[in-house]
Design a protein around this motif. Structure first.
Motif, PDB file in Angstrom:
ATOM      1  N   MET A   1       0.844  -1.162   0.000  1.00 19.47           N
ATOM      2  CA  MET A   1       0.000   0.000   0.000  1.00 19.47           C
ATOM      3  C   MET A   1       0.898   1.236   0.000  1.00 19.47           C
ATOM      4  O   MET A   1       1.869   1.317   0.734  1.00 19.47           O
ATOM      5  N   ASP A   2       0.554   2.178  -0.842  1.00 19.59           N
ATOM      6  CA  ASP A   2       1.360   3.375  -1.017  1.00 19.59           C
ATOM      7  C   ASP A   2       1.090   4.374   0.109  1.00 19.59           C
ATOM      8  O   ASP A   2      -0.024   4.461   0.640  1.00 19.59           O
ATOM      9  N   THR A   3       2.113   5.130   0.476  1.00 21.22           N
ATOM     10  CA  THR A   3       1.967   6.113   1.561  1.00 21.22           C
ATOM     11  C   THR A   3       1.016   7.239   1.167  1.00 21.22           C
ATOM     12  O   THR A   3       0.372   7.832   2.033  1.00 21.22           O
ATOM     13  N   ASP A   4       0.919   7.530  -0.142  1.00 17.70           N
ATOM     14  CA  ASP A   4      -0.020   8.563  -0.584  1.00 17.70           C
ATOM     15  C   ASP A   4      -1.461   8.166  -0.274  1.00 17.70           C
ATOM     16  O   ASP A   4      -2.302   9.023   0.014  1.00 17.70           O
ATOM     17  N   ARG A   5      -1.750   6.885  -0.330  1.00 22.17           N
ATOM     18  CA  ARG A   5      -3.113   6.436   0.007  1.00 22.17           C
ATOM     19  C   ARG A   5      -3.409   6.668   1.485  1.00 22.17           C
ATOM     20  O   ARG A   5      -4.499   7.109   1.855  1.00 22.17           O
ATOM     21  N   ILE A   6      -2.429   6.376   2.334  1.00 22.03           N
ATOM     22  CA  ILE A   6      -2.630   6.533   3.782  1.00 22.03           C
ATOM     23  C   ILE A   6      -2.779   8.006   4.138  1.00 22.03           C
ATOM     24  O   ILE A   6      -3.715   8.410   4.834  1.00 22.03           O
ATOM     25  N   VAL A   7      -1.855   8.819   3.626  1.00 22.05           N
ATOM     26  CA  VAL A   7      -1.897  10.255   3.915  1.00 22.05           C
ATOM     27  C   VAL A   7      -3.156  10.878   3.314  1.00 22.05           C
ATOM     28  O   VAL A   7      -3.814  11.726   3.939  1.00 22.05           O
ATOM     29  N   SER A   9      -6.073   9.414   2.741  1.00 18.40           N
ATOM     30  CA  SER A   9      -7.237   9.033   3.549  1.00 18.40           C
ATOM     31  C   SER A   9      -7.286   9.841   4.843  1.00 18.40           C
ATOM     32  O   SER A   9      -8.371  10.276   5.275  1.00 18.40           O
ATOM     33  N   ALA A  10      -6.139  10.064   5.459  1.00 20.42           N
ATOM     34  CA  ALA A  10      -6.099  10.858   6.695  1.00 20.42           C
ATOM     35  C   ALA A  10      -6.546  12.289   6.427  1.00 20.42           C
ATOM     36  O   ALA A  10      -7.338  12.867   7.200  1.00 20.42           O
ATOM     37  N   ASN A  45      -5.356  10.302  -2.303  1.00 19.60           N
ATOM     38  CA  ASN A  45      -5.704   8.889  -2.168  1.00 19.60           C
ATOM     39  C   ASN A  45      -5.822   8.236  -3.551  1.00 19.60           C
ATOM     40  O   ASN A  45      -5.324   7.128  -3.770  1.00 19.60           O
ATOM     41  N   GLN A  49      -3.658   5.192  -5.225  1.00 18.50           N
ATOM     42  CA  GLN A  49      -4.269   4.007  -5.817  1.00 18.50           C
ATOM     43  C   GLN A  49      -3.749   3.785  -7.237  1.00 18.50           C
ATOM     44  O   GLN A  49      -3.495   2.643  -7.646  1.00 18.50           O
ATOM     45  N   ASP A  52      -0.293   2.360  -7.042  1.00 19.52           N
ATOM     46  CA  ASP A  52      -0.370   0.936  -6.695  1.00 19.52           C
ATOM     47  C   ASP A  52      -0.758   0.100  -7.907  1.00 19.52           C
ATOM     48  O   ASP A  52      -0.209  -0.981  -8.134  1.00 19.52           O
TER      49      ASP A  52
END
Length: 124
Positions: A1-7, A9-10, A45, A49, A52
């Motif tokens: 999972m890419d860090t851009d997705r986590i950041v 979503s936050a 996000n 995706q 990914d």
């Protein structure tokens, strides 16, 4: 999972929370800031995706290429064995096919006969 997705979503959830606080407080500036942060989080996000998906596609293509490279000798060997079996089973047919291919190649590679230049007759 890419860090851009986590950041992303936050940021999206923080923007929703900020927008909800702006709605409850009746502050249009906080509400607009929350919507902007939510949109930025959604975009980040989606970018994660997409990264990914590209990474997965590249990994899949690499594995397919590696498998094809590793199995190429087996495929060539199997094709050669099948061709030699066909020639052994029907040598006259194989000879006719080879002759036809040679004749067709000779026709394609030969140049047409050169014609002499036209003679112009001048009548005086």
């Amino acid at each position: 999972m890419d860090t851009d997705r986590i950041v992303g979503s936050a940021k999206e959830y923080a923007g929703r929370a900020e927008g909800a606080i702006g709605d409850m407080a009746g502050d249009a500036k906080t509400q607009a800031s929350g919507k902007a942060r939510e949109a930025a989080g959604t975009v980040q996000n989606l970018y994660g995706q997409a990264k990914d998906a590209v990474r997965d596609a590249a990994d899949t293509a690499t594995s397919y290429a590696k498998d094809a490279y590793e199995n190429s000798g087996d495929t060539f060997r199997d094709g050669t064995q099948a061709l030699s079996k066909k020639v052994q089973d029907n040598p006259l047919g194989a000879l006719m096919v080879a002759g036809g291919i040679g004749f067709a190649l000779a026709l394609l590679m030969s140049r047409p006969a050169r014609r002499p230049p036209p003679r112009w007759r001048y009548y005086s």
